[in-house]
Motif scaffolding. Structure first.
Motif, PDB file in Angstrom:
ATOM      1  N   ASP A  53       0.542  -0.921  -0.375  1.00 42.37           N
ATOM      2  CA  ASP A  53      -0.101  -0.153   0.034  1.00 42.37           C
ATOM      3  C   ASP A  53       0.970   1.097   0.097  1.00 42.37           C
ATOM      4  OD1 ASP A  53      -2.189  -1.087  -0.410  1.00 42.37           O
ATOM      5  OD2 ASP A  53      -2.693  -0.765   1.912  1.00 42.37           O
ATOM      6  N   PHE A  54       0.361   2.050  -0.812  1.00 46.60           N
ATOM      7  CA  PHE A  54       1.320   3.439  -0.892  1.00 46.60           C
ATOM      8  C   PHE A  54       0.641   4.515  -0.024  1.00 46.60           C
ATOM      9  CE2 PHE A  54       2.172   0.823  -4.374  1.00 46.60           C
ATOM     10  CZ  PHE A  54       3.622   1.465  -4.588  1.00 46.60           C
ATOM     11  N   SER A  55       1.059   4.330   1.474  1.00 38.39           N
ATOM     12  CA  SER A  55       0.466   6.030   1.807  1.00 38.39           C
ATOM     13  C   SER A  55      -0.025   7.256   1.721  1.00 38.39           C
ATOM     14  CB  SER A  55       0.644   5.599   3.290  1.00 38.39           C
ATOM     15  OG  SER A  55       0.665   6.484   4.400  1.00 38.39           O
ATOM     16  N   PRO A  56      -0.852   8.035   1.563  1.00 44.23           N
ATOM     17  CA  PRO A  56      -0.526   9.488   1.415  1.00 44.23           C
ATOM     18  C   PRO A  56       0.308  10.302   2.515  1.00 44.23           C
ATOM     19  CG  PRO A  56      -2.245   8.804   1.373  1.00 44.23           C
ATOM     20  CD  PRO A  56      -1.886   8.121   2.438  1.00 44.23           C
ATOM     21  N   ASP A  57       1.362   9.130   3.673  1.00 46.43           N
ATOM     22  CA  ASP A  57       2.286   9.515   3.701  1.00 46.43           C
ATOM     23  C   ASP A  57       3.891   9.600   3.507  1.00 46.43           C
ATOM     24  OD1 ASP A  57       0.376  11.240   6.381  1.00 46.43           O
ATOM     25  OD2 ASP A  57       0.021   9.558   6.396  1.00 46.43           O
ATOM     26  N   PHE A  58       3.954   9.043   2.084  1.00 43.84           N
ATOM     27  CA  PHE A  58       4.814   8.062   2.066  1.00 43.84           C
ATOM     28  C   PHE A  58       6.118   9.213   1.750  1.00 43.84           C
ATOM     29  CE2 PHE A  58       8.024   7.582  -2.188  1.00 43.84           C
ATOM     30  CZ  PHE A  58       7.474   6.339  -2.162  1.00 43.84           C
ATOM     31  N   ARG A  59       6.351  10.009   1.497  1.00 38.65           N
ATOM     32  CA  ARG A  59       6.922  10.716   1.144  1.00 38.65           C
ATOM     33  C   ARG A  59       8.178  10.626   3.390  1.00 38.65           C
ATOM     34  NH1 ARG A  59       8.613  15.756   3.268  1.00 38.65           N
ATOM     35  NH2 ARG A  59      10.100  16.775   2.265  1.00 38.65           N
ATOM     36  N   GLN A  60       7.482  12.043   3.590  1.00 39.25           N
ATOM     37  CA  GLN A  60       7.485  11.683   5.438  1.00 39.25           C
ATOM     38  C   GLN A  60       8.054  10.392   6.173  1.00 39.25           C
ATOM     39  OE1 GLN A  60       7.959  14.225   6.250  1.00 39.25           O
ATOM     40  NE2 GLN A  60       9.215  13.713   8.547  1.00 39.25           N
ATOM     41  N   GLN A  61       7.572   9.085   5.343  1.00 37.24           N
ATOM     42  CA  GLN A  61       7.521   7.818   6.160  1.00 37.24           C
ATOM     43  C   GLN A  61       8.821   7.115   5.879  1.00 37.24           C
ATOM     44  OE1 GLN A  61       3.842   5.227   4.702  1.00 37.24           O
ATOM     45  NE2 GLN A  61       2.845   5.870   6.266  1.00 37.24           N
ATOM     46  N   PHE A  62       9.333   7.630   4.347  1.00 37.32           N
ATOM     47  CA  PHE A  62      10.981   7.400   3.253  1.00 37.32           C
ATOM     48  C   PHE A  62      11.663   7.625   4.484  1.00 37.32           C
ATOM     49  CE2 PHE A  62       8.435   4.372   1.567  1.00 37.32           C
ATOM     50  CZ  PHE A  62       8.667   2.758   0.937  1.00 37.32           C
ATOM     51  N   LEU A  63      11.350   8.844   4.662  1.00 39.38           N
ATOM     52  CA  LEU A  63      12.527  10.050   5.422  1.00 39.38           C
ATOM     53  C   LEU A  63      12.820   9.722   6.437  1.00 39.38           C
ATOM     54  CD1 LEU A  63      11.456  13.965   3.626  1.00 39.38           C
ATOM     55  CD2 LEU A  63      13.251  12.289   3.166  1.00 39.38           C
ATOM     56  N   GLU A  64      12.157   9.271   7.658  1.00 38.47           N
ATOM     57  CA  GLU A  64      11.905   8.129   9.259  1.00 38.47           C
ATOM     58  C   GLU A  64      12.346   7.371   9.012  1.00 38.47           C
ATOM     59  OE1 GLU A  64       8.408   9.776  10.656  1.00 38.47           O
ATOM     60  OE2 GLU A  64       8.986  11.561  10.649  1.00 38.47           O
ATOM     61  N   ASN A  65      12.367   6.167   8.667  1.00 40.25           N
ATOM     62  CA  ASN A  65      13.026   5.094   8.022  1.00 40.25           C
ATOM     63  C   ASN A  65      14.149   4.511   7.085  1.00 40.25           C
ATOM     64  OD1 ASN A  65      10.578   4.019  10.239  1.00 40.25           O
ATOM     65  ND2 ASN A  65       9.924   5.109   9.060  1.00 40.25           N
ATOM     66  N   ASP A  66      14.356   4.456   7.808  1.00 41.80           N
ATOM     67  CA  ASP A  66      16.009   3.979   7.468  1.00 41.80           C
ATOM     68  C   ASP A  66      15.978   2.814   6.610  1.00 41.80           C
ATOM     69  OD1 ASP A  66      19.170   3.400   5.919  1.00 41.80           O
ATOM     70  OD2 ASP A  66      19.519   2.551   8.185  1.00 41.80           O
ATOM     71  N   VAL A  67      14.503   2.407   5.033  1.00 42.79           N
ATOM     72  CA  VAL A  67      14.788   1.479   4.303  1.00 42.79           C
ATOM     73  C   VAL A  67      14.693   2.006   2.997  1.00 42.79           C
ATOM     74  CG1 VAL A  67      12.648   0.272   6.084  1.00 42.79           C
ATOM     75  CG2 VAL A  67      12.158   2.048   4.550  1.00 42.79           C
ATOM     76  N   PRO A  68      15.278   0.596   2.013  1.00 42.14           N
ATOM     77  CA  PRO A  68      14.908   1.362   0.567  1.00 42.14           C
ATOM     78  C   PRO A  68      13.756   1.940  -0.059  1.00 42.14           C
ATOM     79  CG  PRO A  68      15.585  -0.759   0.804  1.00 42.14           C
ATOM     80  CD  PRO A  68      15.390  -0.598   2.804  1.00 42.14           C
ATOM     81  N   LEU A  69      14.178   2.703  -1.096  1.00 42.16           N
ATOM     82  CA  LEU A  69      13.017   2.223  -2.390  1.00 42.16           C
ATOM     83  C   LEU A  69      12.505   1.112  -2.268  1.00 42.16           C
ATOM     84  CD1 LEU A  69      13.329   5.464  -3.732  1.00 42.16           C
ATOM     85  CD2 LEU A  69      11.265   5.170  -2.640  1.00 42.16           C
ATOM     86  N   PRO A  70      11.213   0.991  -3.003  1.00 46.78           N
ATOM     87  CA  PRO A  70      10.612   0.072  -2.957  1.00 46.78           C
ATOM     88  C   PRO A  70      10.897  -1.102  -4.191  1.00 46.78           C
ATOM     89  CG  PRO A  70       8.410   0.759  -2.888  1.00 46.78           C
ATOM     90  CD  PRO A  70       9.973   1.481  -1.617  1.00 46.78           C
ATOM     91  N   ASP A  71      11.109  -1.940  -5.024  1.00 50.19           N
ATOM     92  CA  ASP A  71      11.707  -2.311  -6.046  1.00 50.19           C
ATOM     93  C   ASP A  71       9.820  -3.081  -6.445  1.00 50.19           C
ATOM     94  OD1 ASP A  71      14.548  -2.932  -6.730  1.00 50.19           O
ATOM     95  OD2 ASP A  71      14.107  -3.640  -4.392  1.00 50.19           O
ATOM     96  N   ALA A  72       9.309  -3.132  -5.992  1.00 50.53           N
ATOM     97  CA  ALA A  72       7.877  -3.397  -6.532  1.00 50.53           C
ATOM     98  C   ALA A  72       6.878  -2.767  -5.402  1.00 50.53           C
ATOM     99  CB  ALA A  72       7.647  -4.142  -7.003  1.00 50.53           C
ATOM    100  N   GLY A  73       5.911  -2.652  -5.454  1.00 43.87           N
ATOM    101  CA  GLY A  73       4.360  -2.308  -4.738  1.00 43.87           C
ATOM    102  C   GLY A  73       3.316  -3.234  -5.006  1.00 43.87           C
ATOM    103  N   LEU A  74       2.476  -3.365  -3.827  1.00 43.90           N
ATOM    104  CA  LEU A  74       1.197  -4.455  -3.681  1.00 43.90           C
ATOM    105  C   LEU A  74      -0.099  -2.742  -3.138  1.00 43.90           C
ATOM    106  CD1 LEU A  74       1.974  -7.103  -1.889  1.00 43.90           C
ATOM    107  CD2 LEU A  74       2.160  -7.147  -4.205  1.00 43.90           C
ATOM    108  N   VAL A  75      -0.748  -2.765  -3.968  1.00 43.26           N
ATOM    109  CA  VAL A  75      -2.151  -2.360  -3.479  1.00 43.26           C
ATOM    110  C   VAL A  75      -3.306  -3.934  -3.216  1.00 43.26           C
ATOM    111  CG1 VAL A  75      -3.955  -0.614  -4.204  1.00 43.26           C
ATOM    112  CG2 VAL A  75      -1.357  -0.027  -4.987  1.00 43.26           C
ATOM    113  N   THR A  76      -3.596  -3.182  -2.014  1.00 39.67           N
ATOM    114  CA  THR A  76      -4.855  -3.878  -1.769  1.00 39.67           C
ATOM    115  C   THR A  76      -6.372  -3.306  -1.950  1.00 39.67           C
ATOM    116  OG1 THR A  76      -4.951  -2.850   0.464  1.00 39.67           O
ATOM    117  CG2 THR A  76      -3.212  -4.680   0.475  1.00 39.67           C
ATOM    118  N   HIS A  77      -6.726  -2.170  -1.714  1.00 38.20           N
ATOM    119  CA  HIS A  77      -7.722  -2.056  -2.710  1.00 38.20           C
ATOM    120  C   HIS A  77      -7.917  -0.193  -3.000  1.00 38.20           C
ATOM    121  CE1 HIS A  77      -7.513  -0.580   1.973  1.00 38.20           C
ATOM    122  NE2 HIS A  77      -8.860   0.318   1.694  1.00 38.20           N
ATOM    123  N   ILE A  78      -9.216   1.026  -2.731  1.00 37.06           N
ATOM    124  CA  ILE A  78      -8.576   1.851  -3.596  1.00 37.06           C
ATOM    125  C   ILE A  78      -9.102   2.597  -2.776  1.00 37.06           C
ATOM    126  CG2 ILE A  78      -9.155   1.328  -6.459  1.00 37.06           C
ATOM    127  CD1 ILE A  78     -11.535   2.223  -6.042  1.00 37.06           C
TER     128      ILE A  78
END
Length: 276
Positions: A53-78
């Motif tokens: 899932d692609f949270s509206p908080d994507f930018r802040q989540q990746f700035l605050e957590n030491d994890v790499p950008l994903p190579d692929a994504g899943l979307v569970t619903h719209i």
């Protein structure tokens, strides 16, 4: 498999903007966040990672957590709190495959995959959408993944299982769901090393919902809040039924009383789990 809980809140998150309730106040004082839902899963052997899932908080989540950008994504619903962060692919990814269920929803007359393609057609030069039949396994980032139908009316919605084929390590997510998950889906979700279960509020708060609660325990305790989400009690009952080795409750609202809001097993953003 390393699992990072990037976002553990519901559609408004905790603290909620403009809210000074005891729970939001306590979260601010303690520096605790529950942003909109998203989970990062890294395959430690291949070095690839997957975003659920692609949270509206994507930018802040990746700035605050030491994890790499994903190579692929899943979307569970719209719903927007699970999808609208995909717009962050602009100028961030050169290419990204997004996996989504390909079953047509009678409400929208589209599958989740089709909605993602249509909504983000302006990113077609960098996003490729791969549709998949529910329950059927597919491979991505070194994992075997399945979309699992759940119950989140009025739209179709899916849980997810993510397994490492070599070790059998398994992560299960209920997705947004009531307690009324189909039996076949329960079979697929069963026996996870870690279960992430939707638990929007504690059961006593059902008395404040216009539709009350449903799917009650024998003692009358509601396992579903209204029609769309599990209560804490419902999620914990489901965890027992699925024989989960470990359970974290997610998609949590700020309506939890402050003295319960940060107690186990309620998750907060930034938690990490190494499975296997």
């Amino acid at each position: 498999m390393q699992v990072t809980l990037l976002g553990t809140g519901d559609t408004t998150g905790t603290p909620t903007v403009g809210c000074d309730c005891d729970t939001c106040t306590a979260a601010r004082e303690r520096g605790i966040s529950r942003s909109r839902f998203s989970v990062h899963v890294e395959h430690e052997t291949t070095g690839e990672s997957l975003l659920v899932d692609f949270s509206p908080d994507f930018r802040q989540q990746f700035l605050e957590n030491d994890v790499p950008l994903p190579d692929a994504g899943l979307v569970t619903h719209i719903h927007f709190d699970h999808l609208d962060g995909l717009g962050n692919a602009y100028r961030v990814f050169d290419a990204l495959t997004v996996h989504a269920p390909d079953e047509v929803d009678p409400v929208t007359d589209e599958s989740v995959a089709e909605t993602v393609r249509r909504k983000y057609d302006y990113l077609e030069d960098r996003i490729g959408v791969a549709g998949h039949d529910p329950i059927e396994p597919f491979e991505t980032c070194g994992f075997e993944v399945r979309f699992v139908p759940v119950d989140h009316p009025p739209l179709v919605c899916y849980g997810v299982t993510i397994e490492e084929p070599e070790t059998g390590t398994k992560l299960s997510l209920t997705g947004d769901s009531s307690y009324d998950i189909p039996e076949r889906s329960r079979e697929v979700l069963a026996d996870p090393d870690l279960l992430l279960a939707d638990a929007i509020v504690p059961a006593p708060l059902c008395e404040h919902h216009p539709m009350g609660g449903r799917h009650e325990r024998p003692d009358g305790t509601p396992r579903t809040f209204g029609t769309k989400h599990m209560t804490r009690e419902g999620a914990l009952d489901l965890a027992d039924e699925l024989n989960a080795s470990e359970t974290r409750l997610v998609h949590l609202a700020h309506f939890y009383p402050a003295d319960e809001a940060f107690e186990e097993p309620l998750a907060i953003d930034g938690e990490r789990y190494r499975l296997g």
